[in-house]
Write a protein that holds these residues in place. Structure first.
Motif: not given
Length: 100
Positions: A1-15, A18-23, A89-95
């Motif tokens: 899994m090539n995950e892009i780490e992004d330290d930017r704050p997420l809008p409330a709906r993004d968290a 992303r949790a659904l995508w990862r899980g 999609d944390p990889s940045g590839r939009d699925g």
């Protein structure tokens, strides 16, 4: 899994997206995830390609999450969560890898 780490704050709906995508979606790429399912274990034992099965499981998980979010959006019309799922999609590839 090539995950892009992004330290930017997420809008409330993004968290939650992303949790659904990862899980739900990327969870199938975890070691031993396929082996938890007897049908997948049988396919692997019969010589099925692990990468293809993983891709199938991830794509099915994506569709299930998308459909669930779409139904929730119908109940709350302004939400539009299903429209933003691919951006989680944390990889940045939009699925894109799900549909290859």
């Amino acid at each position: 899994m090539n995950e892009i780490e992004d330290d930017r704050p997420l809008p409330a709906r993004d968290a939650p997206l992303r949790a659904l995508w990862r899980g739900a979606v990327d969870g199938w790429a975890a070691p031993g995830a396929l082996e938890r399912l007897p049908a997948a274990r049988r396919l692997l034992d019969a010589g099925a390609d692990r990468d293809d099965l993983t891709l199938l499981a991830r794509a099915v998980a994506y569709e299930a999450v998308f459909t669930t979010l779409e139904e929730l959006d119908r109940a709350r019309p302004a939400a539009g969560l299903h429209e933003d799922l691919l951006t989680a999609d944390p990889s940045g590839r939009d699925g894109q890898d799900l549909w290859q």
